[in-house]
Design an enzyme around this catalytic site. Structure first.
Site: not given
Ligand code: GLC
Length: 525
Positions: A99, A201, A264, A325-326
Site C-alpha cells: 500500500d 491510497d 484507490e 477495510h473501509d
Molecule cells: C484510504 C484508506 C483508508 C484511510 C484513508 C486515509 O481511503 O483506504 O483506510 O483511512 O485512505 O489514508
C-alpha cells in the site's frame, strides 16, 4: 489478444495486517503471521497479496499515517522479516503488493517535523501551509473527511496546514518537484527489493486547487451523512494535474518490468476511466468499487456490468472489488446466501477480482461495543455509521476460544468466533469450499480469464451472462433473490452451483428453475 500479464490473469487478496495473524501474542497481526499463512493463500488459489500499510506509524489511522516510507513498523516486524515474506511468497508463486500512501504522511514524519519547524525551513513547501483568513480563521472552507475543518492551526509558525483526513495526517504538496522526487525514490526502494506493485491510497486526492478556492455547497446533502459531504469536492479532488503524476508513477514501475499500479479512486465511471491514462499510460487498474454499494438486483448489476464494459478504453483492463477495510462486509450487506452469489459474480466477471480477507469464509461485520471502538473516523464522528472496525476484526482461523487462532494475547479488536477456516475446510458446502472451487474453475477455464463477456441479461431476479474464449463458452446464472426463479438455461455441463448437491454433471434438458440464492456456472456446447 495479446498475452495477458500476471495481474490480468490473477486474483488479488487484501490482507489487513493488524488482523490477519498475530505471531508474538501482542494481539496485533504481523508479518511473521502473514508469512505463516502464505500456504493457506496459495492453496486457496489466489495469485497476489496486497498488504495494507506496514510502515512505521503512530497508528492514528492504523498505518495510513506513515512516519517513514522506507521501513517497517516494529509492530509488524523488520525489513528483514518483510524480505523473508516476499521471498517466501515468490517461492510459492504469489505476488506481493504494498500500500503506497503518498497523499499525506504522519505529522511525525521527519519531513513534516522539518516543515513545521519554521516558515523558512527548506521543507516548508513540502506540505500545504496557508495564512489565516482575515478573521484569523481557516484559509478556506475545505472540510476533512474525518470531520471538521481540513485546516489545522500551527501557533508556532502562525499558519494553517491542510489535512484531507486526520490532523495527524498532513497532506503533502504534490506540486513541489522535490516531493515528487522523494516519493519516486520510495517506489524505487520497494521495487528494487522485489515488490510486485502498489495499491495507491486516495490517488484521486493528490492534487488540490492551486488557488485554494472554496468548495461549493452540495445541494444534495442530507443530514446524517459525513460532514464533508456538505460541500462538493470541486477543488479538493480529481484535479486535472493529477494525471501527470499517475503517469510518472506508472513510468517508474514500468522500468522494473511487469509490476502493477492500482489506484484507490472513488469516482463515477467516466472520471474513473481517465485514471487509465490517455494512452494507457496511467494506472493499470483504477479500482472499480461499484459493487461495494450497488443495489443488489439483477437489472441494476447488469447495467453496471454493461456500462463499465462499454466505458473501458480499448487498452484498459477491468477489475472488480467486493469488499475492503473501509466498507461493510459483503456477507453483512447481502446476507449469507447472496454473499455466495456475489462470490460467483466477483470471480466470473471479466477483469481482475480483489478479495478482502475473511470474505472467503463469509465473515460478517462484528458488533463493536462503544469502549472497543478503535477507528478514528468513528471516534471523531460518533454515530454517523462510518465506523470501520466491524469489517476489520481478526481473521477467524479455527475454533479455539477465545481468539479463533488469531492471537494468544488480547486481540486489538474483538474476535468473532462464529465460523472459521478450520470449521469450513472439510465441508464441501461451505463458503470456503465455494471459493476454492471458484478459484480452481477460474484457473481451468480460459474463458473466465481472457474471455469476452456477452449477453448480459436480467430476467426478473436472475442475471445471466456468458464468458467466451475461442470455442469455450461458460454461462453464468445468478438468482439474486431468496425465491425460486423460473428461467430457461440451455443444456450443458454444470461446473458449479451455490446450492450443495446440485453442482455437477450434465443437464441434457436445460435448466428451468434456479433455487433462491442459486448461482450456476454451466459449460455450454
Ligand atoms: C484510504 C484508506 C483508508 C484511510 C484513508 C486515509 O481511503 O483506504 O483506510 O483511512 O485512505 O489514508
Amino acid at each position: 489478444m495479446p498475452e495477458l500479464t500476471w495481474w490480468q490473469r490473477g486474483v488479488i487478496y487484501q490482507v489487513y495486517p493488524r488482523s490477519f495473524q498475530d505471531s508474538n501474542g501482542d494481539g496485533i497481526g504481523d508479518l511473521a503471521g502473514v508469512g505463516a499463512r502464505l500456504e493457506y493463500l496459495a492453496a486457496l488459489g489466489v495469485d497476489a497479496v496486497w498488504i495494507s500499510p506496514i510502515y512505521p506509524s503512530p497508528m492514528a489511522d492504523f498505518g495510513y499515517d506513515v512516519a517513514d516510507y522506507c521501513n517497517i513498523d516494529p509492530i509488524f516486524g523488520t525489513l528483514d522479516d518483510f524480505q523473508q515474506l516476499l521471498d517466501r511468497a515468490h517461492a510459492l508463486g504469489l505476488k506481493v503488493l504494498l500500500d503506497f500512501v503518498p497523499n499525506h504522511s504522519s505529522e511525525r514524519h521527519a519531513w513534516f517535523e522539518e516543515s513545521r519547524s519554521s516558515r523558512d525551513n527548506p521543507k516548508r513547501d513540502w506540505y500545504l501551509w496557508r495564512d489565516p483568513a482575515p478573521d484569523g480563521g481557516p484559509p478556506n472552507n475545505w472540510l476533512s473527511r474525518m470531520g471538521g475543518s481540513a485546516w489545522q492551526w500551527d501557533a508556532h509558525t502562525g499558519q494553517y496546514y491542510y489535512h484531507a483526513f486526520l490532523r495527524e495526517q498532513p497532506d503533502l504538496n504534490w506540486r513541489n518537484p522535490e516531493v515528487r522526487r522523494a516519493m519516486d525514490e520510495v517506489l524505487r526502494f520497494w521495487l528494487a527489493r522485489g515488490v510486485d506493485g502498489f495499491r495507491v491510497d486516495v490517488l484521486w486526492l493528490l492534487i488540490k486547487d492551486a488557488q485554494f478556492r472554496d468548495n461549493p455547497p452540495n445541494p444534495a446533502f442530507t443530514p446524517g451523512e459525513p460532514e464533508h459531504h456538505r460541500l462538493l469536492q470541486t477543488y479538493t479532488e480529481d484535479q486535472p494535474e493529477v494525471h501527470e503524476i499517475v503517469r510518472s508513477m506508472r513510468a517508474t514501475l514500468d522500468e522494473y518490468g511487469e509490476r502493477v499500479l492500482i489506484g484507490e479512486i472513488y469516482l463515477p465511471v467516466p472520471q474513473l476511466m481517465r485514471y487509465y491514462g490517455a494512452s494507457g499510460d496511467g494506472a493499470n487498474m483504477p479500482f472499480n468499487f461499484q459493487l461495494l454499494n450497488a443495489a443488489w438486483n439483477a437489472a441494476g448489476i447488469g447495467r453496471i456490468i454493461c456500462d463499465y464494459d462499454r466505458a473501458l478504453p480499448e487498452h484498459a483492463w477491468p477489475n472488480w472489488v467486493l469488499g475492503n477495510h473501509d466498507n461493510p462486509r459483503v456477507a453483512s450487506r447481502l446476507g449469507a446466501a447472496q454473499a455466495r452469489v456475489a462470490a460467483v459474480l466477483l470471480l466470473t466477471l471479466r477483469g481482475t477480482p480483489t478479495l478482502y480477507y475473511g470474505d472467503e469464509i463469509g465473515m460478517t461485520d462484528s458488533a463493536i461495543a462503544p469502549e472497543q471502538v478503535r477507528d478514528p473516523a468513528e471516534l471523531r464522528q460518533p454515530g454517523i455509521g462510518q465506523g470501520r472496525d466491524p469489517e476489520r476484526t481478526p481473521m477467524q482461523w479455527d475454533s479455539s476460544l477465545p481468539n479463533a487462532g488469531f492471537t494468544s494475547g488480547r486481540p486489538w479488536l474483538p474476535v468473532n468466533s462464529t465460523t472459521s477456516v478450520a470449521s469450513q475446510s472439510d465441508d464441501a458446502s461451505s463458503m470456503l469450499s465455494l471459493h476454492r472451487r471458484l478459484l480452481s474453475i477460474r484457473r481451468s477455464y480460459a474463458a473466465l480469464v481472457d474471455g469476452s463477456i456477452e449477453h448480459v441479461t436480467a430476467n426478473g431476479n436472475v442475471l445471466t451472462y456468458e464468458r467466451r474464449s475461442g470455442t469455450q463458452r461458460l454461462l453464468i446464472a445468478l438468482n439474486m433473490s431468496a425465491a425460486d426463479a423460473a428461467v430457461y438455461l440451455p443444456p450443458g455441463i454444470v461446473l458449479l452451483s451455490t446450492i450443495p448437491g446440485r453442482d455437477s454433471g450434465p443437464i441434457t434438458e436445460g435448466v428451468d428453475c434456479l433455487a433462491g440464492g442459486e448461482a450456476l456456472i454451466v459449460r455450454l456446447g
